[in-house]
Design an enzyme around this catalytic site. Sequence first.
Site, PDB file in Angstrom:
ATOM      1  N   LYS A  22       7.760  11.663  -5.463  1.00 33.70           N
ATOM      2  CA  LYS A  22       6.495  12.341  -5.762  1.00 33.70           C
ATOM      3  C   LYS A  22       6.757  13.515  -6.712  1.00 33.70           C
ATOM      4  O   LYS A  22       6.033  13.702  -7.686  1.00 33.70           O
ATOM      5  CB  LYS A  22       5.880  12.862  -4.481  1.00 33.70           C
ATOM      6  CG  LYS A  22       4.829  13.954  -4.687  1.00 33.70           C
ATOM      7  CD  LYS A  22       4.263  14.504  -3.407  1.00 33.70           C
ATOM      8  CE  LYS A  22       5.086  15.605  -2.794  1.00 33.70           C
ATOM      9  NZ  LYS A  22       4.860  16.966  -3.326  1.00 33.70           N
ATOM     10  N   ASN A  23       7.827  14.260  -6.449  1.00 36.32           N
ATOM     11  CA  ASN A  23       8.069  15.489  -7.226  1.00 36.32           C
ATOM     12  C   ASN A  23       8.693  15.222  -8.582  1.00 36.32           C
ATOM     13  O   ASN A  23       8.900  16.139  -9.367  1.00 36.32           O
ATOM     14  CB  ASN A  23       8.924  16.459  -6.414  1.00 36.32           C
ATOM     15  CG  ASN A  23       8.118  17.046  -5.275  1.00 36.32           C
ATOM     16  OD1 ASN A  23       6.898  16.873  -5.214  1.00 36.32           O
ATOM     17  ND2 ASN A  23       8.787  17.715  -4.350  1.00 36.32           N
ATOM     18  N   ARG A  92      -1.300  22.407  -5.939  1.00 35.53           N
ATOM     19  CA  ARG A  92      -0.820  23.467  -6.833  1.00 35.53           C
ATOM     20  C   ARG A  92       0.022  22.910  -7.984  1.00 35.53           C
ATOM     21  O   ARG A  92       0.169  23.557  -9.011  1.00 35.53           O
ATOM     22  CB  ARG A  92      -0.043  24.476  -6.039  1.00 35.53           C
ATOM     23  CG  ARG A  92       1.152  23.887  -5.288  1.00 35.53           C
ATOM     24  CD  ARG A  92       1.815  24.909  -4.416  1.00 35.53           C
ATOM     25  NE  ARG A  92       1.982  26.147  -5.129  1.00 35.53           N
ATOM     26  CZ  ARG A  92       1.165  27.188  -5.030  1.00 35.53           C
ATOM     27  NH1 ARG A  92       0.115  27.109  -4.228  1.00 35.53           N
ATOM     28  NH2 ARG A  92       1.357  28.264  -5.724  1.00 35.53           N
ATOM     29  N   CYS A 116      -0.846  29.228  -0.252  1.00 36.82           N
ATOM     30  CA  CYS A 116      -0.414  27.930   0.279  1.00 36.82           C
ATOM     31  C   CYS A 116       0.149  28.220   1.670  1.00 36.82           C
ATOM     32  O   CYS A 116       0.602  29.324   1.951  1.00 36.82           O
ATOM     33  CB  CYS A 116       0.654  27.364  -0.655  1.00 36.82           C
ATOM     34  SG  CYS A 116       1.619  26.044   0.070  1.00 36.82           S
ATOM     35  N   ARG A 121       3.646  31.625  -3.323  1.00 33.15           N
ATOM     36  CA  ARG A 121       3.923  30.657  -4.398  1.00 33.15           C
ATOM     37  C   ARG A 121       3.183  31.009  -5.698  1.00 33.15           C
ATOM     38  O   ARG A 121       2.388  30.231  -6.208  1.00 33.15           O
ATOM     39  CB  ARG A 121       3.577  29.250  -3.932  1.00 33.15           C
ATOM     40  CG  ARG A 121       4.417  28.828  -2.740  1.00 33.15           C
ATOM     41  CD  ARG A 121       4.140  27.414  -2.315  1.00 33.15           C
ATOM     42  NE  ARG A 121       4.719  26.454  -3.255  1.00 33.15           N
ATOM     43  CZ  ARG A 121       4.558  25.135  -3.128  1.00 33.15           C
ATOM     44  NH1 ARG A 121       3.800  24.656  -2.157  1.00 33.15           N
ATOM     45  NH2 ARG A 121       5.116  24.313  -3.997  1.00 33.15           N
ATOM     46  N   ASP A 306      12.897  21.398   1.453  1.00 36.47           N
ATOM     47  CA  ASP A 306      11.950  20.353   1.858  1.00 36.47           C
ATOM     48  C   ASP A 306      12.490  19.488   2.980  1.00 36.47           C
ATOM     49  O   ASP A 306      11.781  18.623   3.489  1.00 36.47           O
ATOM     50  CB  ASP A 306      11.599  19.451   0.664  1.00 36.47           C
ATOM     51  CG  ASP A 306      10.756  20.192  -0.354  1.00 36.47           C
ATOM     52  OD1 ASP A 306      10.539  19.651  -1.439  1.00 36.47           O
ATOM     53  OD2 ASP A 306      10.341  21.328  -0.052  1.00 36.47           O
ATOM     54  N   ILE A 328      14.013  29.963   0.520  1.00 44.21           N
ATOM     55  CA  ILE A 328      13.195  29.655  -0.647  1.00 44.21           C
ATOM     56  C   ILE A 328      11.753  30.110  -0.464  1.00 44.21           C
ATOM     57  O   ILE A 328      11.153  30.703  -1.357  1.00 44.21           O
ATOM     58  CB  ILE A 328      13.221  28.129  -0.952  1.00 44.21           C
ATOM     59  CG1 ILE A 328      14.649  27.621  -1.069  1.00 44.21           C
ATOM     60  CG2 ILE A 328      12.392  27.818  -2.199  1.00 44.21           C
ATOM     61  CD1 ILE A 328      15.425  28.164  -2.251  1.00 44.21           C
ATOM     62  N   ARG A 398       0.016  13.242   1.672  1.00 37.59           N
ATOM     63  CA  ARG A 398       0.195  13.821   0.327  1.00 37.59           C
ATOM     64  C   ARG A 398       1.490  13.374  -0.292  1.00 37.59           C
ATOM     65  O   ARG A 398       1.626  13.294  -1.500  1.00 37.59           O
ATOM     66  CB  ARG A 398       0.217  15.354   0.411  1.00 37.59           C
ATOM     67  CG  ARG A 398      -1.046  15.963   0.906  1.00 37.59           C
ATOM     68  CD  ARG A 398      -0.992  17.451   0.769  1.00 37.59           C
ATOM     69  NE  ARG A 398      -0.681  17.823  -0.631  1.00 37.59           N
ATOM     70  CZ  ARG A 398      -0.883  19.040  -1.105  1.00 37.59           C
ATOM     71  NH1 ARG A 398      -1.352  19.982  -0.315  1.00 37.59           N
ATOM     72  NH2 ARG A 398      -0.597  19.334  -2.340  1.00 37.59           N
TER      73      ARG A 398
END
Length: 418
Positions: A22-23, A92, A116, A121, A306, A328, A398
């Site tokens: 996805k990223n 975002r 978020c 962010r 993540d 992070i 998502r």
Amino acid sequence: MDKFVITGGTALQGEVTTSGSKNSALPALAAALLTEEPVVLHRVPRVRDIRTMERLLVDIGAKVDVENGSVRLHTERIVSPEAPYELVKTMRASSLVLGPLVARCGRARVSLPGGCAIGARPINLHIFGLEQLGARIHQAHGYIEAQAPDGLRGNTVNFDRITVTGTEDLMMAAVLAKGETILRNAAREPEVVDLADMLIRMGARIEGAGTSKIRVQGVERLAGVEHTIIPDRIEAGTFLVAGAITGGDLTVAACNPEHVSALVSKLQQAGVEVTQPDATTLRVRGRGHLRSVDITTEEYPGFATDLQAQYMALMTQAEGIALIVETIFENRYMHASELVRMGANIRIDGKQAIVAGPRQLTGAGVIASDLRASASLVLAALVAKGETVIDRVYHIDRGYEKIEAKLAATGARIRRVE
Ligand code: EPZ
């Protein structure tokens, strides 16, 4: 709102196939704005964030055709160089159109993403970078307006902190700028490298992607391209934890083992058997006894933020005390209170989470708060005694393609309830 109903206790067996990242697909879709020629992307995961980005690109002026996991985009001209609040507030990563729009047509009007669940962010570094390349930025009414009527000019951009989409946004802005751009303290994530590979095949001149210094020589225009997205390393990592936490024997196919090496190392230190049958496959076998092992999240190639929530679920089953440090994001422990409701022993102290185990988890009604927190709750439910109902699973939709089907195919007792 959909829910997942999960009955824990089965060890997962068999094989799951990793979807495209996805990223990586999100910046790749935005990159299609950089050329008036057609772009075809393969292995695009059919998840909510991707559909949101496709809708945004259509509003901007792209013709988008989706066929299974392939997407054909054709932006002959930019109709509306805008990313409206209605879309940006749901995703975002829409800010990824900022660089391409300014590069392609000299202007962009993008809603500031707002808050978020996992942290403030901001996108101040995206904006700073564009200013360094000569764009004039105006902020008002929750939007940023960027103007570069005479085009962007190459320059050096010093990032004071590593930003993945900031690096991607500026790389896409720089490829059509006049002259040379250097990105210092750039993100090294595989998704940055995948985007650079795609841009280079479109005619861009980029060196150093995957290192902290990226050099871009601007070119006049870019051609179309056909590109296959890399595997989703976070999905692959999530399934590795699923095999470990259930004490199963799970093969994760079509992945890139190198991209999850930090997680694999921690799993092996915790007593989980992880082997690599071939270049695109990992096999995980839980052997019962798990040892607590500390992690600190870091930018790639360190332990991915993540995967922190998923790892925390695993550590509830490990013997000892695991110290987790999230460096992070400032608020990425919302899954902890839900895990505690299932019986976990977790204490949060600022950036640190202390997980004591092993604890027998019991099924409960829980609520998902963000994408990776929901994955953590699924993992906990797979090992909990009894039935867990997870509400607001739109968060998981998502970023995970058909996760309940993939898990059910390996023995998990999971079903979606409308
Ligand atoms: C990307 O988000 C990922 N999303 C995130 O994945 C991931 O968690 C994150 O990188 C870190 O790896 C996509 O790639 C679409 P950052 P991004 O900019 O780029 C601060 C998921 O679960 N920062 O690297 O938005 C920021 O607040 C998502 O798939 C600034 O201060 O993350 C954060 O603390 C969640 N100013 C840190 O840097 C800026 O201008 C890292 O953020 C930009 C970022």
